[in-house]
Write a protein that holds these residues in place. Structure first.
Motif, mmCIF file in Angstrom:
data_model
loop_
_atom_site.group_PDB
_atom_site.id
_atom_site.type_symbol
_atom_site.label_atom_id
_atom_site.label_comp_id
_atom_site.label_asym_id
_atom_site.label_seq_id
_atom_site.Cartn_x
_atom_site.Cartn_y
_atom_site.Cartn_z
ATOM 1 N N ALA A 150 0.839 -1.214 -0.037
ATOM 2 C CA ALA A 150 -0.094 -0.099 0.084
ATOM 3 C C ALA A 150 0.887 1.438 0.007
ATOM 4 O O ALA A 150 0.665 2.330 -0.544
ATOM 5 C CB ALA A 150 -0.926 0.163 1.126
ATOM 6 N N GLY A 151 2.033 1.321 0.593
ATOM 7 C CA GLY A 151 2.706 2.371 0.853
ATOM 8 C C GLY A 151 3.475 2.506 2.112
ATOM 9 O O GLY A 151 3.677 1.635 2.833
ATOM 10 N N VAL A 152 3.939 3.767 2.468
ATOM 11 C CA VAL A 152 4.786 3.783 3.620
ATOM 12 C C VAL A 152 4.369 4.817 4.452
ATOM 13 O O VAL A 152 3.929 5.835 4.295
ATOM 14 C CB VAL A 152 6.340 4.097 3.290
ATOM 15 N N ILE A 153 4.801 4.716 5.990
ATOM 16 C CA ILE A 153 4.440 5.819 6.776
ATOM 17 C C ILE A 153 5.831 6.107 7.401
ATOM 18 O O ILE A 153 6.923 5.165 7.739
ATOM 19 C CB ILE A 153 3.554 5.382 8.014
ATOM 20 N N LEU A 154 6.136 7.416 7.131
ATOM 21 C CA LEU A 154 7.741 7.628 7.757
ATOM 22 C C LEU A 154 7.624 8.050 9.085
ATOM 23 O O LEU A 154 6.625 8.974 9.722
ATOM 24 C CB LEU A 154 8.014 9.008 6.788
ATOM 25 N N ASN A 155 8.338 7.670 9.735
ATOM 26 C CA ASN A 155 8.373 7.802 11.463
ATOM 27 C C ASN A 155 9.772 8.497 11.887
ATOM 28 O O ASN A 155 10.755 8.320 11.073
ATOM 29 C CB ASN A 155 8.272 6.603 12.059
ATOM 30 N N ARG A 156 9.503 9.050 12.810
ATOM 31 C CA ARG A 156 10.672 10.137 13.386
ATOM 32 C C ARG A 156 11.293 10.842 12.406
ATOM 33 O O ARG A 156 12.635 10.972 12.532
ATOM 34 C CB ARG A 156 11.562 9.123 14.259
ATOM 35 N N VAL A 157 10.284 11.793 11.823
ATOM 36 C CA VAL A 157 10.875 12.687 11.126
ATOM 37 C C VAL A 157 11.394 13.928 11.798
ATOM 38 O O VAL A 157 10.538 14.417 12.452
ATOM 39 C CB VAL A 157 9.605 13.168 9.744
ATOM 40 N N ALA A 158 12.571 14.720 11.547
ATOM 41 C CA ALA A 158 13.004 15.566 12.420
ATOM 42 C C ALA A 158 12.565 16.918 12.140
ATOM 43 O O ALA A 158 12.613 17.912 13.204
ATOM 44 C CB ALA A 158 14.656 15.290 12.313
ATOM 45 N N SER A 159 12.289 17.490 10.791
ATOM 46 C CA SER A 159 11.935 18.651 10.309
ATOM 47 C C SER A 159 11.276 18.721 9.058
ATOM 48 O O SER A 159 11.226 17.722 8.197
ATOM 49 C CB SER A 159 13.312 19.353 10.534
ATOM 50 N N PRO A 160 10.607 19.794 8.965
ATOM 51 C CA PRO A 160 10.133 19.960 7.527
ATOM 52 C C PRO A 160 11.095 19.657 6.423
ATOM 53 O O PRO A 160 10.877 19.076 5.307
ATOM 54 C CB PRO A 160 9.517 21.376 7.369
ATOM 55 N N ARG A 161 12.433 20.261 6.499
ATOM 56 C CA ARG A 161 13.320 19.934 5.387
ATOM 57 C C ARG A 161 13.579 18.481 5.420
ATOM 58 O O ARG A 161 13.744 17.832 4.254
ATOM 59 C CB ARG A 161 14.587 20.642 5.802
ATOM 60 N N LEU A 178 1.961 7.607 3.208
ATOM 61 C CA LEU A 178 0.631 7.610 3.556
ATOM 62 C C LEU A 178 0.355 8.279 4.791
ATOM 63 O O LEU A 178 -0.509 8.660 5.466
ATOM 64 C CB LEU A 178 0.123 6.336 3.821
ATOM 65 N N GLY A 179 1.604 8.898 5.319
ATOM 66 C CA GLY A 179 1.805 9.734 6.693
ATOM 67 C C GLY A 179 3.411 9.943 6.861
ATOM 68 O O GLY A 179 4.124 9.291 6.543
ATOM 69 N N VAL A 180 3.338 11.034 7.640
ATOM 70 C CA VAL A 180 4.629 11.795 8.241
ATOM 71 C C VAL A 180 4.476 11.706 9.655
ATOM 72 O O VAL A 180 3.903 12.633 9.980
ATOM 73 C CB VAL A 180 5.236 12.980 7.407
ATOM 74 N N LEU A 181 5.251 11.240 10.434
ATOM 75 C CA LEU A 181 5.010 11.426 11.837
ATOM 76 C C LEU A 181 6.423 12.015 12.575
ATOM 77 O O LEU A 181 7.466 11.487 12.286
ATOM 78 C CB LEU A 181 5.069 9.829 12.718
ATOM 79 N N PRO A 182 6.175 13.162 13.022
ATOM 80 C CA PRO A 182 7.316 13.833 13.662
ATOM 81 C C PRO A 182 7.812 13.075 14.780
ATOM 82 O O PRO A 182 7.334 12.303 15.411
ATOM 83 C CB PRO A 182 6.722 15.150 14.030
ATOM 84 N N ARG A 183 9.274 13.441 15.157
ATOM 85 C CA ARG A 183 9.940 12.539 16.268
ATOM 86 C C ARG A 183 9.127 13.269 17.398
ATOM 87 O O ARG A 183 9.239 14.485 17.763
ATOM 88 C CB ARG A 183 11.337 13.062 16.261
ATOM 89 N N ARG A 184 8.976 12.451 18.311
ATOM 90 C CA ARG A 184 8.387 12.692 19.564
ATOM 91 C C ARG A 184 8.468 11.447 20.602
ATOM 92 O O ARG A 184 8.314 10.239 20.475
ATOM 93 C CB ARG A 184 6.568 12.569 19.629
#
Length: 439
Positions: A150-161, A178-184
């Motif tokens: 189906a696709g990917v969810i990107l996890n622990r993304v540090a910044s908009p760049r 399918l999703g972009v999850l900021p690092r928390r």
């Protein structure tokens, strides 16, 4: 052919990428839209299904291509009747399994997804990389070309760049994001030596799951995820395991909670009565029970309480005089003569078996088990072949009873933890998943 609801499988390149928190948040977020969501777990995990139940409000079931045959897998798949969507959580990495084929396959999450016709959503931890993450994801999609993806969810993304660069790589690889999850740092579940703590022990599980759902709603495309779900055809046949007795007293508390949901559902569906009791609350099993079943759990954390539970101990001894008792892993340890905790303190256990175990001397035991019974145990005759899973850190100091079974790992290598029997009492370190056909 009976049609199953459309479904998806949430997986990852490896353990530790955040797929469990994604799974729990997605279950609750989908439920909050008004959908009836059926959760599943690929593989032999007996902790995650309780978290799935809390998030989805519906019992979660294991799907296991190594341990289960077609009939049982179809019986478990039929538990999705009445649901709008199925969401399964993979274990370890997407393609991780064992080296020797089992009843249907090698036990990988990819096999589960392919068998059920569910597209995979790959949760990719992109920490420390950007466009390079696409090469990893592309390799996972290409490794089994006929696996629906189906696709990917990107996890622990540090910044908009960081997100922009990582998306560039996924776009080039043709992989839907399918999703972009900021690092928390707060999006983790508490853990102990077997992985996650039990759902019943979480200090505020409902608030945690609600937080995961809010986080997922803010950062994934729920509509795209729903649209990606696909239904597979499941035969109308299939059956869950039959009960080993009519009235089953089942230990159920923070010390004893690891029982595969498909077993309990099969027992109930066949008309068996499940009579819960709490050893930690010093409750004896129902005196009218035909069988007492002590599941796995964490008795090593409650040794003093169990040693002092005189009502529980007396009730178990009375039952053992005339009727069967069976214990799995932690339940097996509790049936023994003594248990040494991590501080080195020995606690008196039930003494219904001669087993002495130690958590102070830790040794890791993990893997599928195939057991051929040397003597009967509840629900199975001598000679029956069983499939199960073992996962603990306990060392056996002494075994003073007859071995219950010849036990081997997934590759057929002998395993020294053979289980034990004495009179009406039996125990194993492996958790039963199913008996093989004819058992």
């Amino acid at each position: 052919m009976a049609q199953t609801p459309p479904g998806l499988l949430i997986s990852a390149p490896s353990s530790g990428t955040g797929k469990t928190t994604v799974m729990l948040g997605l279950l609750r977020a989908l439920r909050d839209t008004g959908l009836t969501v059926q959760p599943y777990k690929s593989g032999p995990d007996y902790i995650d299904p309780a978290f799935h139940l809390a998030a989805a409000g519906r019992a979660s079931f294991n799907l296991d291509t190594w341990a289960m045959d077609t009939g049982l897998l179809d019986g478990v798949a039929q538990q999705s009747q009445g649901a709008d969507i199925c969401v399964a959580e993979g274990s370890m990495g997407l393609y991780d399994g064992v080296a020797t084929r089992g009843q249907m396959g090698f036990g990988s999450s990819a096999e589960t997804a392919k068998r059920m016709g569910w597209p995979v959503i790959l949760v990719v931890d992109v920490g420390g990389q950007a466009q390079s993450a696409a090469a990893t994801a592309l390799g996972f999609r290409a490794y089994m070309p006929d696996l629906p993806f189906a696709g990917v969810i990107l996890n622990r993304v540090a910044s908009p760049r960081h997100e922009r660069l990582t998306r560039l790589g996924m776009d080039r690889a043709g992989l839907p994001v399918l999703g972009v999850l900021p690092r928390r740092g707060d999006l983790t579940l508490p853990e102990r030596h077997l992985g996650l703590i039990q759902a019943v022990e979480h200090p505020d599980l409902e608030a945690a799951i609600a937080g995961y759902a809010d986080f997922l709603r803010d950062h994934v495309d729920l509509d795209a995820i729903r649209a990606a779900a696909q239904a597979g055809a499941a035969p109308a046949g299939g059956a869950l395991p039959k009960p080993p007795a009519q009235r089953i007293a089942l230990a159920r508390d923070a010390a004893f909670s690891f029982t595969y949901p498909h077993l309990l559902s099969g027992w109930r569906a066949a008309g068996a009565e499940i009579l819960p009791f709490s050893p930690l609350a010093d409750e004896a099993p129902d005196p009218s029970a035909d069988l007492v079943w002590l599941p796995g759990g964490y008795p090593e954390l409650h040794g003093g309480t169990l040693a002092a539970a005189e009502t529980f101990r007396a009730g178990m001894r009375r039952h053992a005089e005339t009727r069967p008792i069976h214990g799995e892993c932690g339940g097996y340890m509790a049936l023994g003569a003594g248990l040494v905790d991590k501080e080195g303190t020995r606690h008196e256990m039930l003494g219904l078996l001669g087993l002495e175990t130690s958590y102070e001397k830790r040794k890791f035991h993990l893997g599928y088990r195939r057991a051929v019974l040397r003597a009967p145990m509840p629900g199975f005759a001598a000679g029956a072949a069983l499939r199960g899973h073992e996962f603990h850190y306990t060392t056996i100091l002494k075994e003073a009873d007859d071995p219950l079974a010849e036990v081997a790992d997934a590759d057929g290598n002998p395993v020294p933890e053979t289980g034990a029997r004495r009179g009406h009492v039996t125990g194993t370190f492996f958790h039963l998943i199913t008996g093989e056909a004819g058992a």
